[in-house]
Design an enzyme around this catalytic site. Structure first.
Site, PDB file in Angstrom:
ATOM      1  N   LYS A   1       5.227   4.472  -1.158  1.00  0.00           N
ATOM      2  CA  LYS A   1       5.326   5.779  -1.915  1.00  0.00           C
ATOM      3  C   LYS A   1       6.644   6.399  -1.477  1.00  0.00           C
ATOM      4  O   LYS A   1       7.064   7.183  -2.251  1.00  0.00           O
ATOM      5  CB  LYS A   1       4.136   6.770  -1.206  1.00  0.00           C
ATOM      6  CG  LYS A   1       2.632   6.147  -2.103  1.00  0.00           C
ATOM      7  CD  LYS A   1       1.415   6.871  -1.329  1.00  0.00           C
ATOM      8  CE  LYS A   1       0.461   6.703  -2.098  1.00  0.00           C
ATOM      9  NZ  LYS A   1      -0.943   7.074  -1.006  1.00  0.00           N
TER      10      LYS A   1
ATOM     11  N   GLY B   1       0.893  -1.329  -0.141  1.00  0.00           N
ATOM     12  CA  GLY B   1      -0.042  -0.037   0.025  1.00  0.00           C
ATOM     13  C   GLY B   1       0.642   1.221   0.008  1.00  0.00           C
ATOM     14  O   GLY B   1       1.928   1.352  -0.540  1.00  0.00           O
ATOM     15  N   SER B   2       0.324   2.198   0.861  1.00  0.00           N
ATOM     16  CA  SER B   2       1.168   3.605   0.768  1.00  0.00           C
ATOM     17  C   SER B   2       2.529   3.767   1.212  1.00  0.00           C
ATOM     18  O   SER B   2       3.143   4.442   1.063  1.00  0.00           O
ATOM     19  CB  SER B   2       0.370   4.591   1.512  1.00  0.00           C
ATOM     20  OG  SER B   2      -0.938   4.823   0.964  1.00  0.00           O
ATOM     21  N   THR B   3       2.869   2.409   1.875  1.00  0.00           N
ATOM     22  CA  THR B   3       4.021   2.646   2.529  1.00  0.00           C
ATOM     23  C   THR B   3       5.333   2.496   1.232  1.00  0.00           C
ATOM     24  O   THR B   3       6.286   2.750   1.559  1.00  0.00           O
ATOM     25  CB  THR B   3       4.536   1.140   3.349  1.00  0.00           C
ATOM     26  OG1 THR B   3       4.051   0.037   2.744  1.00  0.00           O
ATOM     27  CG2 THR B   3       3.773   1.688   4.782  1.00  0.00           C
TER      28      THR B   3
END
Lengths: 111, 598
Positions: free
Chosen positions: B315, B311-313
């Site tokens: 980014k 997920g966003s980790t």
């Protein structure tokens, strides 16, 4: 039989007797040594068994000690038994000893 | 001539003493026969001696040795496992194992009825086990029993005068810290062979080699002194793990499991500058002293065997690559006001509506739309090559068994939506270890380190056999990029960031939240109620002592990484800093002077 001959025979007999005694004593000495070695081996075996037992006990105690010294146990004992609480970081001061006759510097910085 | 004359004289003498020539002849014959017989006997004996002493020497010597000597196989103790401060994590204790000699047992039924309740085995099972090997000389009844059972069996044996059962001492692996570091250490089987974890990985070193010794025995079979003093042992290991940190991580993870009624949770703490694993915890866990009492699922080291969509980790990785390649600048703005972006015909939405965001704010506010825009600017080929450089899609090479490589498809297999999906951490499978390692590279000025758990292997004589030292696998970004990304990640834990709950009092934290939907195995689609919440980061941000990832699987009541995982991260780091004596950086105005007068 002449006196000389008799003396020679006597000497010979004594020599034979001496040799016989020497032989018997030698045999007994060897047997005695062997018996001593075997009994020492028994003794050593018994001591070894005792040693094994002690080592076993020592290992158990060390295992117990290692269990007691676990961080989890220490914390539980400190909190539940001794009523302690973990220190708050903001209350921890690091005391730095400076050279010479100047006051200690106390700060939040680790020396 | 002289000899002939002597013979004649001797014959003459015999004649004189009344022997007739016939008698002499007869006596000579007899003497010859006797001499021949004696000679033959000597010859036969010589032949036999030749046979015994030379031809059959080896076989007979062995037979004699078997009668006089007893062969004992010395089994080595497994090596000890210590943590980095030389606290014992795995040791050995000696315990009793009960065996039976079925041929010497007078009544199997009587023995079984007495023994069964003491060793907690059913009577029928015991009877059939002993009866099945009635003619054999050896059968295990119960191996590695505890002290109490051993005492009870001894008492029973003496009381009932049972024959045909006895004890033998065996070594048992013992983990004095119980569940602590269970997934790292692993466990051994009944024969002390490593089955999982480091026990398996380094089994060859730790089990040592067996040795045979000979000792004399008397007519009754009683052993004499073996004449040897040495105890055999395998090699021991010093780990990079710190028991104190491991305990803190496990305690907080367990608390999170209970708070969020989660299905599982993982945390890994790593030293960014070296790649040393300081702690690695999995929940639910198990007791390596009683591995049989836990289900296999609890024994899995999810930190390296399970992959998930980050997920966003991810980014942070995306932004570091984009900045390194110069496709974005710090002042660049991204219009995310529509709240969604269409990639390959599919819309990717933001969780919260934002307006125009700077490059930093895209990460700080975890904007999916902004991340997709960055990803599209970067392009799939470049992004893929950097992801490979970061180690995604490959094993990290950690010295633990069962590590998986994760999933990173080559750009040729990417669909139209892939660049968008992978930019926000979907369509890629990573392990928690891979991700925390990538963040460690940011913390370490761009150097990606190879993670390791064993610091040193020491032989039983105390010599160092193997020493693991930090290995830089790859430079994944420049030090300047690493500094810029660190500054951006600091913003995540500040006011307005998604990871505010990870803020540590007195120290700066750089990190990123992640919330990923789990794929429903029944539908093959993203589940609407099963999430994986995570937070990964490092602290103190400007001089990192540790990097940490916290992953919580299927939390109930909340799903966001910033709500579920970030507080766990904060608690672990605060406690770890107190444990490691890492001072608070902020509040320097609290410096005090104390009177030094004594």
């Amino acid at each position: 039989m002449t006196t000389r001959r008799r003396k020679q025979n006597k000497k010979w007999m004594l020599l034979k007797l001496g040799l016989f005694i020497y032989l018997i004593a030698g045999v007994f000495t060897i047997i005695w040594f062997r018996t001593e070695v075997v009994s020492l081996e028994y003794e050593l075996g018994e001591l070894n068994r005792q040693k094994t037992g002690f080592i076993r006990e020592q290992r158990l105690i060390m295992a117990e000690r290692a269990s007691f010294y676990s961080v989890k146990n220490i914390e539980e004992t400190a909190v539940k038994v001794l009523g302690m609480s973990p220190p708050e970081r903001k209350n921890i001061y690091y005391v730095e000893r400076t050279e010479g006759a100047v006051p200690y510097k106390v700060s939040l910085n680790k020396p | 001539m002289k000899g002939k004359r002597k013979k004649e004289e001797w014959a003459g003498n015999l004649w004189d003493e009344g022997f007739s020539g016939h008698k002499v002849q007869k006596s000579r014959k007899r003497a010859a026969i006797l001499i021949s017989f004696i000679g033959f006997c000597f010859f036969a004996i010589s032949i036999r001696l030749f046979d015994l002493m030379l031809l059959q020497h080896e076989a007979l010597a062995n037979r004699a040795n078997r009668q006089y000597l007893r062969t004992k196989t010395l089994k080595p103790q497994r090596g000890v496992i210590w943590d980095r401060n030389l606290r014992e994590l795995a040791i050995n204790v000696e315990v009793d194992s009960l065996y039976a000699v079925p041929s010497e047992v007078s009544s199997i039924e009587a023995l079984s009825s007495g023994l069964a309740p003491v060793i907690n085995v059913s009577y029928n099972k015991l009877v059939s086990a002993i009866s099945a090997k009635k003619d054999k000389d050896f059968i295990w009844v119960m191996r590695k029993m505890d002290e109490e059972t051993s005492h009870n069996v001894t008492a029973l044996k003496e009381r009932e005068k049972f024959k045909g059962i006895d004890f033998v001492t065996e070594t048992k692996r013992f983990y004095p810290k119980g569940q602590t570091a269970a997934h790292i250490l692993g466990f051994t089987n009944i024969d002390n062979k490593g089955i999982s974890g480091l026990e398996l990985q380094y089994d060859e070193y730790m089990r040592g080699t067996e040795k045979k010794v000979f000792m004399g025995k008397d007519a009754r079979g009683k052993s004499l002194a073996p004449g040897i003093e040495d105890e055999l042992a395998g090699s021991s290991m010093i780990l990079t793990i710190d028991e104190g940190l491991q305990y803190i991580v496990e305690r907080e993870l367990s608390q999170a499991m209970s708070d969020w009624e989660a299905a599982a949770a993982v945390a890994i703490m790593i030293r960014p500058s070296t790649g040393e694993i300081l702690a690695m915890a999995n929940m639910p866990t198990y007791d390596p002293n009683l591995p049989g009492e836990s289900v296999n699922d609890n024994k899995r080291n999810r930190a390296i065997t399970d992959m998930y969509e980050p997920g966003s980790t991810l980014k942070a990785v995306l932004s570091s690559v984009a900045y390194e390649e110069g496709v974005v600048s710090l002042n660049q703005m991204f219009d995310v006001s529509r709240g969604f972006i269409v990639v390959g015909g599919k819309p990717i939405k933001d969780v919260h509506r934002n307006g125009v965001l700077s490059f930093q704010d895209v990460i700080k506010k975890s904007s999916n739309v902004g991340a997709v825009q960055i990803g599209m600017k970067l392009g799939k080929e470049r992004y893929y090559s950097y992801l490979k450089k970061f180690g995604f899609g490959d094993r990290t090479g950690i010295d633990m068994p069962g590590e998986v490589s994760g999933i990173l498809r080559s750009p040729a297999r990417w669909s139209g939506t892939s660049i968008g999906a992978i930019s926000i951490g979907q369509e890629i499978g990573v392990t928690p270890l891979q991700l925390v390692r990538a963040y460690s590279a940011i913390a370490n000025g761009g150097l990606l380190m190879k993670p390791y758990v064993v610091s040193e292997i020491i032989s039983d004589t105390g010599e160092s056999i193997k020493r693991n030292t930090p290995v830089a696998a790859e430079r994944v970004m420049s030090a300047r990029t690493a500094k810029v990304i660190t500054d951006i990640l600091k913003g995540v834990t500040e006011t307005g960031g998604t990871g505010k709950n990870a803020e540590v009092a007195g120290n700066l934290v750089a990190g990123k939240t992640g919330t990923a939907q789990k794929i429903d195995p029944n539908t093959g689609l993203y589940s609407k109620n099963k999430f994986i919440s995570s937070f990964v980061g490092f602290a103190p941000a400007d001089d990192p002592e540790l990097a940490l990832i916290v992953v919580v699987y299927e939390p109930k009541g909340a799903t966001y990484g910033g709500v579920v995982a970030a507080p766990v991260f904060r608690r672990i780091v605060e406690n770890a800093f107190a444990y490691l004596n890492i001072p608070m950086e902020k509040n320097e105005n609290h410096i005090m002077l104390v009177d030094n007068s004594r």
